[in-house]
Each structure stands twice: as structure tokens, then as C-alpha cells.
Design a protein around this motif. Structure first.
Motif, PDB file in Angstrom:
ATOM      1  N   VAL A 170     -11.184  -3.750   3.101  1.00  0.00           N
ATOM      2  CA  VAL A 170     -10.117  -2.899   2.577  1.00  0.00           C
ATOM      3  C   VAL A 170      -8.798  -3.661   2.551  1.00  0.00           C
ATOM      4  O   VAL A 170      -8.035  -3.597   1.576  1.00  0.00           O
ATOM      5  N   SER A 196      -6.753   9.005  -4.109  1.00  0.00           N
ATOM      6  CA  SER A 196      -5.381   8.552  -4.340  1.00  0.00           C
ATOM      7  C   SER A 196      -5.254   7.834  -5.675  1.00  0.00           C
ATOM      8  O   SER A 196      -4.285   8.037  -6.419  1.00  0.00           O
ATOM      9  N   LEU A 199      -3.822   4.739   2.681  1.00  0.00           N
ATOM     10  CA  LEU A 199      -4.869   5.015   1.713  1.00  0.00           C
ATOM     11  C   LEU A 199      -4.594   6.312   0.950  1.00  0.00           C
ATOM     12  O   LEU A 199      -5.419   6.727   0.133  1.00  0.00           O
ATOM     13  N   ARG A 200      -3.476   6.943   1.235  1.00  0.00           N
ATOM     14  CA  ARG A 200      -3.005   8.099   0.476  1.00  0.00           C
ATOM     15  C   ARG A 200      -1.480   8.091   0.534  1.00  0.00           C
ATOM     16  O   ARG A 200      -0.893   7.340   1.318  1.00  0.00           O
ATOM     17  N   SER A 205       0.832  -1.208   0.000  1.00  0.00           N
ATOM     18  CA  SER A 205       0.000   0.000   0.000  1.00  0.00           C
ATOM     19  C   SER A 205       0.865   1.257   0.000  1.00  0.00           C
ATOM     20  O   SER A 205       0.499   2.276  -0.597  1.00  0.00           O
ATOM     21  N   LEU A 252      -9.152   6.823  -0.694  1.00  0.00           N
ATOM     22  CA  LEU A 252      -8.650   5.804  -1.612  1.00  0.00           C
ATOM     23  C   LEU A 252      -9.008   6.166  -3.050  1.00  0.00           C
ATOM     24  O   LEU A 252      -8.181   6.049  -3.967  1.00  0.00           O
TER      25      LEU A 252
END
Length: 409
Positions: A350, A397, A192-193, A105, A394
């Protein structure tokens, strides 16, 4: 006669140039041999000295020579080292898959190159190397593997504190002495970013701040520290150390106020006396010790909002992270084992989406719709009722990183 003399001089000149070239090649090969990195194994050693310790890397994986400080090419031209964001994690036991998913991630969304510092039990090293070496073609990260390293006289005590190996994070400023700033995260973290965004918070530190964490709770009525702690803690509800941004240069230089002696102590001199004083009173191990340290040194802590460390406690009893409601979750923290059971299916959805995602652009772009459908099936839970905050950042991003033309990224 002059013709022969010229031929002799020319031959001598050619011979001299050849010798110069041979010596330059020898110098380059010696420099490469001393440089380390590039995926070459290094000897593992650990020695603990007064005021701190150092554990040498077992393995350094590199995708490019720019990661080698001070690297020069064979013509003597200095290559500017690449500025990298440093990310550290500690993995023990059954944490390999979680750690790999977290690292994935980080790579997927980050913009600047990354340097991973992975502290792991010996039996996990080959697995990490096999997976990470297969990713090096991405040329977006380097990594170094380290053994779990504690001061030898108290190693067993530190290793068993709270979760296996978790207290390793306390010693990162002492082990990674050449690293200026570092983001430490638990294995159950998902970005998530881009990491670039939390990394930029270092520039917001004032002159006294050395580290940044999020509050342990937003709602005091369900807080743990303010209801049950038997030791000092930071602020109204304590802080959570699962995401910890550090200016380690400042940490190594600072003399800390404490309740063990009238004299201020440096980081490495403070840890063991602190454990001895409070070991019977702490529940959450190294996180409790960090709370005690910053209780006595509140001016040294930068507190960032809950969306940078979003946990089940922020929604299982009803939503209580206002920043996440407004802007979405920036960093997801799946503590309580929620990635691996059915108690909080929104968190698990997620995690599984990112675990199964590959690095291909199409794979990243296509993860959103199935994930949203899966999250819609979780609305029977409190966290699922606000499922949109799990994908808001998300979606941004993915759009910013994978759907804009390259010049606009």
C-alpha cells in the motif's frame, strides 16, 4: 473667465483623485508586506514563556490569498477566510519520504482545503520546500515549516525522548496558539479515505473531551501496557498516539488532574514535572506521558475505533480489529518499519502504491488493480490473508473522489 475657473476646478479634482489612488495603492502594498505567507520566508525565532512556548515559522507556502486571515482586497471588500483542516507532523532523520507520501495521501482524497504544519530538522527544510512548492498549483493546501522547538532549559532531554523529536507533539498546543483544532499524525501514516471524515469526529466530542485516539491494543492477551507498563495508562490496554485529533483551544484552557500535586495544572505547566517523575519508568516516551495524563483525566478523551489507526499488531497474530474487517481500513499506520522491510508485505504494498502515485486522475484511478494483484501475493502472511480490508476503503475513496461526476462529489 468662468470657463477658465471650471478648467482649474476640474484639474484640481483630477489631482485629488490621483492622490487618493496613490495612497490606496501604498496601503495595499503595506498590508501585503505585513501579511506573511505566499511562500515568503520569515525570520525564525523561538522564545519560551511561562506556561508555553512559540516557535515562529521558517517558511509559509500558500496557493491563494484566502489563507490569510482578515485579507481585504484593494477596494476594501472583506474576503471570507477559507475553512481549512489543520494537519501536523514531525519529521526528523530519514523520514522525508514517509512524510511526503503521507501528505500526498492526505491531498489525494481530502475534500476541504488543508493546512499542513510541518515540524522538521533544519536540514530537511529545503527538501520539503522544493517538493511542496511544486504541488501548490493544486490549490488544495497551504503549508508552514517550523524548526524543532523545545523549552530551552530541557531541550536535549525532550529531543531524545523515545524517537528523535517525537515529543514535539506534546508542545503543539503551546506553539500553534492561533490554531483551534488539529490532527497530529506520525510520519508513517497513510490516509485511505478523506481527512474530512476523521475531522468530523470533532463534532462528536462532548463538553469535556479535548482529544481523540485509538486503543493501543484490541486484544488484552497481546497488549503491552496491561502486561508490562510501570506507570498508569488509559483504559484496559492504553492508547496509541500515532493519530491524535485535538481541540487545542480546550487543551490550553483545561486544568488537569494529576498525581504530582493536589492542585490541577494547565497543559504547559504539567509536562516537565510529569517527565521528571516518570522518565525512568516510561518506554514509549511521549505516548506514555499521554497515557498517564488521560489515566487521571479519562473524561477528556474520545476513543475512536481501531480502523482509524490500523497497525501491524491488528493482524500479525491474527485479525483483531473487527471494525476494519467490516468496513475496511480508514487510516494505515506502518509502525515497526513495515513500509521498508519484507516482514509485512501488505503494508509495504500500500505504501509503495501511494508513494509512486501522482496527482493526475488517471494515475489515482489506475493504482487499484496493480495494488490488488500485489496484495494477493501476500496471503502467506496473517495480514495478507485479509488483504481485502487494505483496499476496501481505498476503492471507495477513489470511486467517490475520481469516478463520480463533479456535481456528485
Amino acid at each position: 473667465m468662468r470657463r477658465y475657473l471650471r478648467i482649474v476646478v476640474l484639474c484640481l479634482g483630477c489631482g485629488f483623485c490621483s492622490l487618493l489612488y496613490a495612497f490606496s495603492q501604498l496601503a495595499v502594498s503595506l498590508e501585503e508586506g505585513a501579511g506573511g505567507g505566499g511562500g515568503k520566508p520569515q525570520a525564525a525565532t523561538a522564545s519560551w514563556l511561562a506556561g508555553g512556548g512559540r516557535g515562529a515559522a521558517r517558511w509559509a507556502g500558500s496557493a491563494d490569498p484566502g489563507a490569510r486571515p482578515g485579507w481585504s482586497d484593494r477596494y476594501g471588500l472583506k474576503i471570507q477566510p477559507i475553512e481549512r483542516m489543520h494537519l501536523a507532523v514531525v519529521a526528523c532523520g530519514e523520514r522525508l519520504e514517509e512524510t511526503i507520501t503521507m501528505l500526498k495521501s492526505a491531498i489525494i482524497f481530502s475534500i476541504k482545503p488543508l493546512q499542513f504544519h510541518i515540524f522538521a530538522e533544519d536540514q530537511l527544510h529545503d527538501n520539503f520546500k522544493g517538493i511542496l512548492n511544486s504541488w501548490l498549483l493544486l490549490q488544495t493546501f497551504n503549508y508552514t515549516l517550523y524548526p524543532i522547538t523545545f523549552p530551552s532549559e530541557n531541550a536535549a532531554e525532550w529531543k531524545k525522548l523515545f524517537k528523535p523529536c517525537a515529543s514535539q507533539r506534546l508542545f503543539l498546543p503551546l506553539i500553534l496558539k492561533e490554531v483551534d483544532s488539529l490532527l497530529y499524525v506520525d510520519t508513517d501514516i497513510l490516509f485511505l479515505r478523506p481527512i474530512d471524515d476523521i475531522w468530523s469526529l470533532l463534532k462528536k466530542f462532548n463538553s469535556t473531551q479535548i482529544a481523540a485516539m485509538a486503543p493501543e491494543h484490541e486484544e488484552p492477551r497481546i497488549g503491552w501496557y496491561n502486561r508490562f507498563a510501570r506507570h498508569p495508562y488509559y483504559g484496559k490496554t492504553g492508547v496509541n498516539s500515532g493519530v491524535m485529533l485535538m481541540n487545542m483551544t480546550r487543551m490550553r484552557r483545561k486544568y488537569f488532574k494529576n498525581d504530582m500535586t493536589a492542585a490541577r495544572l494547565r497543559w504547559g505547566d504539567m509536562l516537565m514535572p510529569l517527565l521528571k517523575k516518570y522518565k525512568l519508568n516510561i518506554t514509549w516516551g511521549d505516548q506514555d506521558l499521554l497515557n498517564i495524563i488521560f489515566f487521571h483525566n479519562p473524561e477528556s478523551l474520545f476513543v475512536f475505533p481501531c480502523q482509524w489507526n490500523y497497525r501491524p499488531d491488528h493482524c500479525i497474530y491474527g485479525s483483531n480489529c473487527q471494525e476494519a474487517e467490516e468496513e475496511g481500513i480508514f487510516i494505515l499506520h506502518g509502525n515497526r518499519g513495515v513500509y521498508h522491510d519484507d516482514k509485512q508485505p501488505a503494508f509495504r504494498a500500500v505504501y509503495e502504491a501511494l508513494r509512486n502515485c501522482s496527482f493526475e486522475d488517471d494515475s489515482v484511478r489506475s493504482l487499484l488493480k496493480p495494488l490488488e494483484l500485489e496484495l494477493q501475493n501476500t496471503v502467506h502472511t496473517y495480514c495478507g490473508k485479509i488483504y481485502k480490508i487494505f483496499i476496501k476503503q481505498l476503492m471507495k475513496s477513489v470511486r467517490d473522489r475520481y469516478e463520480r461526476p463533479p456535481k456528485e462529489r
